[in-house]
Design an enzyme around this catalytic site. Structure first.
Site, short mmCIF file in Angstrom:
data_model
loop_
_atom_site.label_atom_id
_atom_site.label_comp_id
_atom_site.label_asym_id
_atom_site.label_seq_id
_atom_site.Cartn_x
_atom_site.Cartn_y
_atom_site.Cartn_z
N GLY A 373 14.07 27.44 48.16
CA GLY A 373 13.35 27.25 46.91
C GLY A 373 12.57 25.96 46.83
O GLY A 373 11.80 25.76 45.89
N LEU A 376 8.89 23.42 51.16
CA LEU A 376 8.58 22.68 52.37
C LEU A 376 7.78 23.54 53.35
O LEU A 376 6.95 23.03 54.11
CB LEU A 376 9.87 22.20 53.05
CG LEU A 376 10.77 21.28 52.21
CD1 LEU A 376 11.99 20.86 53.02
CD2 LEU A 376 10.01 20.07 51.73
N GLY A 377 8.02 24.86 53.33
CA GLY A 377 7.32 25.76 54.24
C GLY A 377 5.82 25.77 54.01
O GLY A 377 5.03 25.86 54.96
N SER A 402 5.12 39.08 60.00
CA SER A 402 6.21 38.80 59.06
C SER A 402 7.09 40.01 58.80
O SER A 402 6.61 41.15 58.76
CB SER A 402 5.63 38.31 57.72
OG SER A 402 4.87 37.15 57.89
N HIS A 494 3.85 33.88 51.33
CA HIS A 494 2.57 33.75 52.03
C HIS A 494 1.37 33.95 51.08
O HIS A 494 0.37 33.23 51.18
CB HIS A 494 2.50 34.74 53.19
CG HIS A 494 3.40 34.38 54.33
ND1 HIS A 494 3.22 33.24 55.08
CD2 HIS A 494 4.50 34.99 54.84
CE1 HIS A 494 4.15 33.17 56.01
NE2 HIS A 494 4.95 34.21 55.89
#
Length: 567
Positions: A373, A376-377, A402, A494
């Site tokens: 949550g 950082l991604g 994905s 994404h």
């Protein structure tokens, strides 16, 4: 000799701790108050491990004790925790962490502190969060370390008991909030001067801060403290997933999430991991990888070898721990099957020249569970795109391959709720023809087929169900929403980052996990650099999703719904 070996003799000449012990004993005496309180009924309970206090030189009584005895035992524990051996041990911990940060643990082999009595836990935390100026910082720091040691030695059930005490008893002090609010309103009604109002606002803001924030801050200052906070949150998230929403623990989770976000965001270092990177970091990548399990060291070597890239964010105080990492395949074209990437023994065979690399395929992104949550991604992908652009000017396309982890569960639930309406007439007849021996509606037969996995083994079922499952997958990704955002967590991640949905891939992942979660279907999300910011803005504004015009299944579904942009 380490810097700490130099510092200690300066602070404690000739290892004479008498002065510091006098000071800590004076500090300790301040805790000898409120003897009337019923602190602990039974500090040490009998259990199969026959555990005892860490700092005690003798076994505690294995029977119930009176409140006064319990109070005395706790004070004895605090006193012995402040003895010179404990202070020396504290410095040795820091020195050990400096030399070997990857092997540091609060609950080491010599630790026996594992008391699960709630009143003991409550008292220990209360000493840890004390902010009285005349008590100094040593006592709370040592007690915080003891809390961490205690937590690491508890089993799963008792850790949750610890977290519940932290959530219920060390949250926002509401009586202080009410008093601060009344004071603030009173000043406003009395037309007080600006300085007094600003001071009242400051007091009110301070009152709204949960007490456990102090606890988190003090843990963070300990060796390996940031990682310890991440592990606490990991335990917390696991419990909430298994047991549903519990208000106090959910609030503690949000508070810890905010604390970790403020500690990490803006202080991360991007590193590329190779076969020559520290083994401790590669080992943790193998341990944490959540999308496509890394089988062994040979598999690890392939994933960081030629034609592949692995990037990770690290935090300054835990430089051996990859907090979030992404795996990249360098290819000629957008790949439609993950096994092609994972099992290719020689990735450079298809791209002998650097100029042949046209695509960067992000096929796995994983963050530590305790950081779930925290965005950082998003930062990682954008940094990696920049790194790859600098390294390979020939790359034209940045795309993902994905998983669709929620598809199977969603379809079973949709069949139960919507019945035959989820299929059109042609699809219903087609499904019934596949199992004429079965009675029931088309959706009941479909549910039987996908639950039993019969469709995988039957060639006719396999081909007949393909268009049905692909259409339902397109509906799931593009149409199914939660609070106006994509229901599937990977799709939401994404699309929110500004990617467009490019293509659905039948049999994109034929592993057991892939077949169980999404019938083997995978999806490509393309990061078209000129459209990223606009896609992100539109998605957050009204839930609009951008798709490519190359996949007819996606285009057909887009025509049946709103808020879909085709490029």
């Amino acid at each position: 000799m380490s810097v700490f070996a130099y510092i200690r003799p300066l602070i404690y000449p000739n290892k004479n701790y008498s002065k510091i012990f006098q000071k800590t004993t004076t500090i300790y005496s301040l805790y000898r108050h409120n003897r009337r309180s019923t602190i602990i009924h039974n500090i040490m309970k009998q259990n199969r491990h026959n555990r005892k206090f860490s700092s005690f030189n003798h076994d505690l009584p294995q029977k119930s004790v009176s409140n006064n005895e319990a109070q005395n035992l706790f004070e004895q524990y605090i006193q012995q925790s402040l003895e010179t051996d404990a202070i020396e041990d504290f410095w040795q911990n820091i020195e050990a962490y400096t030399h070997e940060p990857g092997f540091f643990s609060f609950g080491g082999p010599n630790s026996k502190l594992a008391i699960n009595e709630p009143r003991f836990i409550r008292k220990l935390i209360s000493v840890s969060v004390s902010e009285k100026r005349n008590e100094g910082d040593l006592v709370p720091t040592l007690m915080t370390k003891k809390c961490c040691e205690l937590y690491e030695n508890l089993d799963k059930e008792d850790r949750i008991k610890f977290l519940k005490i932290l959530a219920h008893d060390f949250g926002v002090m509401r009586d202080k909030v009410f008093r601060a609010t009344d004071h603030y309103i009173g000043l406003s009604n009395a037309d007080a001067n600006e300085r007094a109002i600003l001071r009242a606002e400051q007091i009110l803001r301070h009152a709204m801060i949960p007490v456990h924030h102090i606890f988190f801050d003090r843990i963070n200052r300990l060796p390996n403290g940031t990682k310890f906070l991440m592990d606490i949150r990991s335990d917390l998230l696991e419990y909430l997933r298994e047991n549903g929403h519990e208000a106090a623990l959910a609030a503690l989770n949000e508070s810890l999430k905010e604390k970790l976000s403020s500690l990490l965001v803006g202080f991360l270092t991007l590193k590329r991991l190779t076969w020559h990177s520290p083994a401790a970091s590669l080992e943790r990548v193998m341990k944490y990888e959540a999308v496509h399990a890394i089988k062994d060291w040979d598999d690890m070597k392939r994933r960081v070898g030629p034609g592949r890239r692995l990037f990770a964010f690290f935090y300054r105080d835990i430089g051996h721990e990859p907090l979030v990492f992404i795996q990249v395949a360098l290819t000629k074209e957008i790949v439609n099957n993950v096994q092609i990437i994972l099992e290719d023994p020689n990735p450079t065979r298809s791209i002998p020249q650097v100029e042949d690399i046209k695509c960067a395929i992000f096929y796995s992104i994983t963050s530590q569970q305790g950081l779930s949550g925290i965005e950082l991604g998003n930062f990682l992908i954008k940094r990696v795109v920049r790194e790859l652009q600098n390294e390979f000017s020939s790359i034209e396309t940045f795309s993902t391959l994905s998983p669709i982890p929620g598809l199977s569960k969603w379809l079973i639930n949709a069949i139960n709720v919507e019945g035959d309406s989820i299929l059109n007439k042609e699809e219903i007849e087609k499904v019934k023809s596949l199992r004429k021996e079965l009675d029931g509606s088309g959706t009941e037969i479909l549910k039987h087929l996908i639950k039993s996995k019969d469709w995988i083994r039957d060639e006719k079922c396999f081909h007949e169900l393909k268009p049905i499952l692909m259409r339902l997958c397109a509906r799931y990704i593009l149409t199914e929403k939660r609070r106006n955002l994509a229901l599937d967590p990977v799709a939401n991640f994404h699309i929110r980052n500004g990617a467009c949905v490019y293509r659905l891939n039948w049999l994109g992942d034929i592993s057991k996990k892939g077949l169980d979660e999404s019938f083997g279907i995978m999806v490509n999300y393309n990061y078209i650099l000129d459209h990223i910011e606009n896609n992100n803005r539109q998605y957050l504004c009204d839930g609009s999703i951008t798709i490519s015009n190359v996949d007819p299944v996606l285009v057909d579904e887009a025509k049946r719904t709103t808020n879909i942009k085709i490029i």
